[in-house]
Design a protein around this motif. Structure first.
Motif, short mmCIF file in Angstrom:
data_model
loop_
_atom_site.label_atom_id
_atom_site.label_comp_id
_atom_site.label_asym_id
_atom_site.label_seq_id
_atom_site.Cartn_x
_atom_site.Cartn_y
_atom_site.Cartn_z
N LEU A 175 36.04 26.15 54.98
CA LEU A 175 34.97 27.04 54.52
C LEU A 175 33.60 26.41 54.75
N ASN A 176 33.48 25.12 54.49
CA ASN A 176 32.21 24.43 54.73
C ASN A 176 31.83 24.46 56.20
N VAL A 177 32.81 24.23 57.08
CA VAL A 177 32.55 24.25 58.52
C VAL A 177 32.16 25.66 58.97
N LEU A 178 32.87 26.67 58.48
CA LEU A 178 32.55 28.05 58.86
C LEU A 178 31.17 28.46 58.35
N ALA A 179 30.80 28.03 57.15
CA ALA A 179 29.48 28.34 56.61
C ALA A 179 28.39 27.70 57.47
N ARG A 180 28.61 26.46 57.87
CA ARG A 180 27.64 25.76 58.73
C ARG A 180 27.52 26.46 60.07
N CYS A 181 28.65 26.88 60.61
CA CYS A 181 28.65 27.59 61.89
C CYS A 181 27.86 28.89 61.78
N ALA A 182 28.05 29.62 60.69
CA ALA A 182 27.33 30.88 60.48
C ALA A 182 25.83 30.63 60.40
N ARG A 183 25.43 29.55 59.71
CA ARG A 183 23.99 29.23 59.64
C ARG A 183 23.44 28.88 61.02
N LEU A 184 24.20 28.13 61.80
CA LEU A 184 23.73 27.77 63.15
C LEU A 184 23.64 29.00 64.05
#
Length: 69
Positions: free
Chosen positions: A36-45
């Motif tokens: 979830l943390n990786v996906l959230a970071r990806c969405a922000r990028l």
């Protein structure tokens, strides 16, 4: 993707595998939280990239991104 990468000679693990272990450690070993943390970071990028596409002309980026229609 989905398979472990071979580490360069003389290294214990690849850079991506090391980062994956760090993400798991930061999530106290919870793989779902780490993902979830990786996906959230990806969405922000992705959001930041979309904003930059709107702010930078296609000519300035030399065609790196397609002009929005």
């Amino acid at each position: 993707m989905g398979k472990r990468q071979n580490a360069p000679d003389g290294e214990a693990m690849s850079d991506l595998e090391l980062v994956a272990h760090q993400a798991l450690a930061a999530a106290d070993g919870d793989a779902v939280v780490a993902l979830l943390n990786v996906l959230a970071r990806c969405a922000r990028l992705e959001r930041d990239l979309a904003l930059s596409r709107g702010a930078v002309s296609n000519g300035f980026s030399r065609g790196w991104h397609k002009a929005c229609s």
